[in-house]
Scaffold this motif. Structure first.
Motif, PDB file in Angstrom:
ATOM      1  N   UNK A  55       0.828  -1.198   0.000  1.00 19.03           N
ATOM      2  CA  UNK A  55       0.000   0.000   0.000  1.00 19.03           C
ATOM      3  C   UNK A  55       0.867   1.253   0.000  1.00 19.03           C
ATOM      4  N   UNK A  56       1.899   1.277   0.836  1.00 24.41           N
ATOM      5  CA  UNK A  56       2.801   2.426   0.901  1.00 24.41           C
ATOM      6  C   UNK A  56       3.531   2.619  -0.425  1.00 24.41           C
ATOM      7  N   UNK A  57       3.941   1.530  -1.069  1.00 24.07           N
ATOM      8  CA  UNK A  57       4.640   1.627  -2.356  1.00 24.07           C
ATOM      9  C   UNK A  57       3.734   2.240  -3.420  1.00 24.07           C
ATOM     10  N   UNK A  58       2.482   1.819  -3.456  1.00 23.80           N
ATOM     11  CA  UNK A  58       1.525   2.365  -4.425  1.00 23.80           C
ATOM     12  C   UNK A  58       1.325   3.863  -4.181  1.00 23.80           C
ATOM     13  N   UNK A  59       1.184   4.240  -2.929  1.00 24.82           N
ATOM     14  CA  UNK A  59       0.971   5.653  -2.595  1.00 24.82           C
ATOM     15  C   UNK A  59       2.181   6.508  -2.955  1.00 24.82           C
ATOM     16  N   UNK A  60       3.402   5.930  -2.859  1.00 25.80           N
ATOM     17  CA  UNK A  60       4.599   6.682  -3.247  1.00 25.80           C
ATOM     18  C   UNK A  60       4.546   7.094  -4.713  1.00 25.80           C
ATOM     19  N   UNK A  96      -1.322   3.181 -16.222  1.00 24.87           N
ATOM     20  CA  UNK A  96      -1.198   3.164 -14.761  1.00 24.87           C
ATOM     21  C   UNK A  96      -0.104   2.185 -14.339  1.00 24.87           C
ATOM     22  N   UNK A  97      -0.016   1.052 -15.010  1.00 27.77           N
ATOM     23  CA  UNK A  97       1.044   0.090 -14.705  1.00 27.77           C
ATOM     24  C   UNK A  97       2.416   0.731 -14.905  1.00 27.77           C
ATOM     25  N   UNK A  98       2.578   1.473 -15.991  1.00 23.46           N
ATOM     26  CA  UNK A  98       3.838   2.168 -16.240  1.00 23.46           C
ATOM     27  C   UNK A  98       4.148   3.193 -15.159  1.00 23.46           C
ATOM     28  N   UNK A  99       3.118   3.851 -14.687  1.00 27.65           N
ATOM     29  CA  UNK A  99       3.290   4.841 -13.619  1.00 27.65           C
ATOM     30  C   UNK A  99       3.666   4.167 -12.298  1.00 27.65           C
ATOM     31  N   UNK A 101       5.196   1.065 -11.930  1.00 27.39           N
ATOM     32  CA  UNK A 101       6.401   0.225 -11.985  1.00 27.39           C
ATOM     33  C   UNK A 101       7.628   0.783 -11.255  1.00 27.39           C
ATOM     34  N   UNK A 102       7.894   2.100 -11.253  1.00 28.18           N
ATOM     35  CA  UNK A 102       9.054   2.581 -10.483  1.00 28.18           C
ATOM     36  C   UNK A 102       8.945   2.276  -8.988  1.00 28.18           C
ATOM     37  N   UNK A 103       7.735   2.189  -8.465  1.00 26.13           N
ATOM     38  CA  UNK A 103       7.513   1.921  -7.043  1.00 26.13           C
ATOM     39  C   UNK A 103       7.256   0.448  -6.758  1.00 26.13           C
ATOM     40  N   UNK A 104       6.675  -0.264  -7.722  1.00 29.77           N
ATOM     41  CA  UNK A 104       6.350  -1.688  -7.570  1.00 29.77           C
ATOM     42  C   UNK A 104       6.768  -2.388  -8.865  1.00 29.77           C
ATOM     43  N   UNK A 105       8.037  -2.758  -8.982  1.00 33.28           N
ATOM     44  CA  UNK A 105       8.547  -3.316 -10.242  1.00 33.28           C
ATOM     45  C   UNK A 105       7.839  -4.579 -10.728  1.00 33.28           C
ATOM     46  N   UNK A 106       7.287  -5.376  -9.810  1.00 31.58           N
ATOM     47  CA  UNK A 106       6.655  -6.621 -10.233  1.00 31.58           C
ATOM     48  C   UNK A 106       5.130  -6.527 -10.330  1.00 31.58           C
TER      49      UNK A 106
END
Length: 117
Positions: A55-60, A96-99, A101-106
């Motif tokens: 959740x924190x990674x997505x919010x970043x 959105x996936x591209x946006x 990926x820097x925070x959640x590579x997988x």
């Protein structure tokens, strides 16, 4: 009163842009961006921490995550998932996936329908 007509038109345009940029949660069906999928285990602390990290990674990345049991999305049973969406089209979801990926590579995409409570 031409001024009021212009304001009304501007409000409609802004509302339309906002609706197009907002995930289709009202639909509950579409393409979800999965930011985390964690097997349900007896260790509740593991689940809580894993969901909190995802959740924190997505919010970043400036997105609003949502989590629930995988079976409620029509995904394989037995997991907690952290998702963003749903999106109506593959191009929307890919953007959105591209946006994300820097925070959640997988992170990955999965079509599903949220069944709720």
């Amino acid at each position: 009163m031409p001024g009021l007509r212009g304001i009304g038109t501007a409000l409609l345009v802004v509302a339309g842009l906002q609706a197009a940029a907002t995930p289709a949660l009202a639909l509950d069906e579409g393409i979800w961006v999965v930011a985390g999928s964690f097997r349900n285990v007896d260790n509740a602390n593991f689940q809580t921490e894993a969901v909190a990290r995802a959740t924190a990674a997505v919010k970043r990345c400036g997105l609003q995550p949502f989590n629930d049991f995988s079976g409620k999305f029509g995904f394989a049973e037995g997991y907690d998932v952290v998702v963003v969406g749903p999106y109506r089209t593959r191009p929307e979801a890919d953007r959105i996936l591209g946006r994300l990926r820097p925070c959640v590579p997988d992170a990955y995409l999965k079509r599903g329908r949220y069944l709720g409570e």
